[in-house]
Design a protein around this motif. Structure first.
Motif, PDB file in Angstrom:
ATOM      1  N   GLY A  67       0.834  -1.195   0.000  1.00  0.00           N
ATOM      2  CA  GLY A  67       0.000   0.000   0.000  1.00  0.00           C
ATOM      3  C   GLY A  67       0.872   1.250   0.000  1.00  0.00           C
ATOM      4  O   GLY A  67       0.533   2.256  -0.622  1.00  0.00           O
ATOM      5  N   THR A  68       1.992   1.185   0.688  1.00  0.00           N
ATOM      6  CA  THR A  68       2.913   2.318   0.726  1.00  0.00           C
ATOM      7  C   THR A  68       3.399   2.635  -0.688  1.00  0.00           C
ATOM      8  O   THR A  68       3.413   3.789  -1.121  1.00  0.00           O
ATOM      9  CB  THR A  68       4.116   2.011   1.642  1.00  0.00           C
ATOM     10  N   ASP A  69       3.782   1.576  -1.428  1.00  0.00           N
ATOM     11  CA  ASP A  69       4.180   1.735  -2.826  1.00  0.00           C
ATOM     12  C   ASP A  69       3.062   2.326  -3.662  1.00  0.00           C
ATOM     13  O   ASP A  69       3.305   3.146  -4.549  1.00  0.00           O
ATOM     14  CB  ASP A  69       4.475   0.359  -3.431  1.00  0.00           C
ATOM     15  N   PHE A 186      -4.762   1.187  -2.634  1.00  0.00           N
ATOM     16  CA  PHE A 186      -5.124   0.182  -1.639  1.00  0.00           C
ATOM     17  C   PHE A 186      -3.887  -0.532  -1.117  1.00  0.00           C
ATOM     18  O   PHE A 186      -2.959  -0.802  -1.873  1.00  0.00           O
ATOM     19  CB  PHE A 186      -6.051  -0.889  -2.243  1.00  0.00           C
ATOM     20  N   SER A 187      -3.931  -0.860   0.154  1.00  0.00           N
ATOM     21  CA  SER A 187      -2.997  -1.829   0.722  1.00  0.00           C
ATOM     22  C   SER A 187      -3.739  -3.151   0.793  1.00  0.00           C
ATOM     23  O   SER A 187      -4.918  -3.182   1.125  1.00  0.00           O
ATOM     24  CB  SER A 187      -2.592  -1.411   2.135  1.00  0.00           C
ATOM     25  N   MET A 188      -3.052  -4.218   0.468  1.00  0.00           N
ATOM     26  CA  MET A 188      -3.643  -5.537   0.635  1.00  0.00           C
ATOM     27  C   MET A 188      -2.741  -6.378   1.518  1.00  0.00           C
ATOM     28  O   MET A 188      -2.555  -7.575   1.283  1.00  0.00           O
ATOM     29  CB  MET A 188      -3.885  -6.163  -0.738  1.00  0.00           C
ATOM     30  N   MET A 191      -3.458  -7.687   7.125  1.00  0.00           N
ATOM     31  CA  MET A 191      -4.412  -7.168   8.105  1.00  0.00           C
ATOM     32  C   MET A 191      -5.637  -6.534   7.459  1.00  0.00           C
ATOM     33  O   MET A 191      -6.654  -6.337   8.113  1.00  0.00           O
ATOM     34  CB  MET A 191      -3.737  -6.101   8.971  1.00  0.00           C
ATOM     35  N   LYS A 192      -5.519  -6.170   6.203  1.00  0.00           N
ATOM     36  CA  LYS A 192      -6.563  -5.354   5.592  1.00  0.00           C
ATOM     37  C   LYS A 192      -7.828  -6.166   5.279  1.00  0.00           C
ATOM     38  O   LYS A 192      -7.805  -7.388   5.299  1.00  0.00           O
ATOM     39  CB  LYS A 192      -6.019  -4.694   4.316  1.00  0.00           C
ATOM     40  N   VAL A 193      -8.897  -5.452   4.946  1.00  0.00           N
ATOM     41  CA  VAL A 193     -10.196  -6.104   4.692  1.00  0.00           C
ATOM     42  C   VAL A 193     -10.057  -7.120   3.544  1.00  0.00           C
ATOM     43  O   VAL A 193     -10.566  -8.233   3.625  1.00  0.00           O
ATOM     44  CB  VAL A 193     -11.282  -5.048   4.382  1.00  0.00           C
TER      45      VAL A 193
HETATM   46  C1  LIG Z   1      -1.997  -0.235   5.857  1.00  0.00           C
HETATM   47  C2  LIG Z   1      -1.988   1.185   5.481  1.00  0.00           C
HETATM   48  C3  LIG Z   1      -1.013   1.733   4.624  1.00  0.00           C
HETATM   49  C4  LIG Z   1       0.208   0.994   4.189  1.00  0.00           C
HETATM   50  O1  LIG Z   1      -0.017  -0.182   3.509  1.00  0.00           O
HETATM   51  P1  LIG Z   1       1.143  -1.281   3.424  1.00  0.00           P
HETATM   52  O2  LIG Z   1       0.566  -2.264   2.461  1.00  0.00           O
HETATM   53  O3  LIG Z   1       1.328  -1.837   4.784  1.00  0.00           O
HETATM   54  O4  LIG Z   1       2.352  -0.615   2.892  1.00  0.00           O
HETATM   55  C5  LIG Z   1      -1.152   3.046   4.222  1.00  0.00           C
HETATM   56  N1  LIG Z   1      -2.160   3.806   4.656  1.00  0.00           N
HETATM   57  C6  LIG Z   1      -3.093   3.336   5.492  1.00  0.00           C
HETATM   58  C7  LIG Z   1      -4.209   4.227   5.920  1.00  0.00           C
HETATM   59  C8  LIG Z   1      -3.035   2.013   5.950  1.00  0.00           C
HETATM   60  O5  LIG Z   1      -3.947   1.575   6.814  1.00  0.00           O
END
Ligand SMILES: *Cc1c(COP(=O)(O)O)cnc(C)c1O
Length: 374
Positions: A67-69, A186-188, A191-193
């Motif tokens: 998600g950071t990427d 989106f981050s996948m 932990m995410k949904v």
């Molecule tokens: C999880 C998250 C990220 C980062 O996602 P990664 O996949 O862990 O790099 C960025 N912003 C928010 C709001 C998040 O919850």
């Protein structure tokens, strides 16, 4: 004091795949990838991109490795870089601010509203001649006030980059998270949904030129693998994670429904004792986290810990208060600085049973009973 997942009566999160059929399904998806051998950007990545684009009502999706990427490359694809300012919320995981700063741009922090999301009117006050984009975060899985934000962005010609990491499948008036801005990210992560069994992320958009630029940006700035048109790093999504995500995507409606059901059970028992999350009229929240608010947050957290209930503070400091960001411009945090001391995230994940929710709410009730008696 319990510390391992095994010792909690109700763990905050449990990423083990204990259901044998679910584990088997994932193993067979992995096996398919091992058999065809396209381990990075293989056909499952493409299939996932097509399905996510459709799910989000977008023309294109680009799979990346976190998600950071997604946030970082997304900003780069819009030309955000040194000299630009990007206005974002003060309450998020620090990845949001890091993605902005790593492009060379300056994050500018806005206050939040009662919904814990960025306050559009505060955004307006922070706009300068250097402002290039706004990055709202759909915190806890609740869509921000996108109508107001889109109006402001249009008025000042700003790009909108949604950090929809916590909000896969969340809606506001039939429009889905990730479909409001110039691009949606989106981050996948697990932990995410919608979560993989490792790192993964996705960027969705409608503009073809941005899509083409992102295809290059995620692979060292190259076109056809050999011609480098701009400097970049490696942000490709691996095929095994995409194959796992495809399996999980097919069950996403159930996952969201289940999270909403758990939230409604919490609501029923906790309303009146603490501030429970309020769903926006016309919105569908996906409850990445279930955040309650109470002045007695720290005492309640300690009480629940002793009862074997694992809670978390998401997040204990505002991004604007992180040592790395103290030098950045910000609004006066009239709401955020108070809210951050009152928020507590209760366990909410698909493996929780109704009895777990009852146990947690009984503990919360007991806490308030005891504090009243003193
Ligand atoms: C999880 C998250 C990220 C980062 O996602 P990664 O996949 O862990 O790099 C960025 N912003 C928010 C709001 C998040 O919850």
């Amino acid at each position: 004091m319990p510390s391992e997942v095994m010792e909690w009566k109700v763990p905050f999160l449990d990423l083990r795949i204990t259901d044998k059929a679910a584990r088997q399904e994932i193993l067979s998806a992995v096996e398919n990838v091992l058999c065809h051998g396209q381990l990075v950007l293989g056909k499952e990545v493409h299939e996932l991109e097509v399905k996510i684009a459709i799910f989000c009502g977008r023309k294109y999706a680009v799979g990346v490795n976190s998600g950071t990427d997604a946030l970082y490359l997304g900003l780069k694809s819009l030309g955000v870089g040194p000299g630009s300012e990007v206005i974002t919320t003060s309450l998020s995981w620090v990845a949001t601010a890091n993605a902005i700063a790593m492009t060379g741009a300056t994050p500018v922090f806005a206050d939040i509203g009662e919904d814990l999301n960025i306050d559009p009117e505060c955004v307006r006050r922070l706009i300068t001649s250097r402002t290039k984009a706004v990055m709202p975060v759909h915190y806890t899985g609740k869509v921000c006030q996108m109508e107001a934000l889109s109006e402001i962005a249009a008025e000042y010609d700003l790009a909108v980059v949604e950090d929809a990491s916590q909000a896969f499948g969340a809606r506001y008036h039939d429009q889905i998270a990730g479909s409001f801005g110039s691009i949606g990210c989106f981050s996948m992560n697990p932990m995410k949904v919608l979560g993989a069994c490792g790192e993964a992320g996705m960027i969705v958009m409608d503009r073809e030129d941005i899509y083409d630029r992102l295809l290059a940006l995620r692979y060292n700035g190259t076109v056809n693998k050999e011609v480098c048109i701009e400097p970049s790093l490696n942000g490709r999504l691996d095929t095994i994670q995409a194959a796992i995500l495809l399996k999980r995507l097919s069950k996403i409606d159930w996952v969201i429904e289940r999270r909403r059901e758990l939230a409604s059970w919490y609501d029923e028992q906790l309303t009146g004792l603490v501030e429970t999350p309020r769903e926006t009229q016309g919105g569908i929240d996906v409850f990445y986290t279930y955040i309650i608010r109470t002045r007695q947050r720290d005492a309640l957290m300690a009480f629940l810990r002793n009862k074997g209930v694992e809670t978390k503070i998401r997040h204990p400091s505002l991004m604007s208060e992180q040592p790395a960001y103290l030098h950045c411009p910000r609004a006066e945090m009239l709401n955020a600085s108070g809210l951050v001391k009152e928020i507590l995230s209760l366990p909410i994940h698909e493996k929780l049973a109704r009895t777990d929710v009852c146990y947690v709410t009984e503990c919360v009730q007991e806490f308030f009973q005891e504090t009243k008696e003193v």
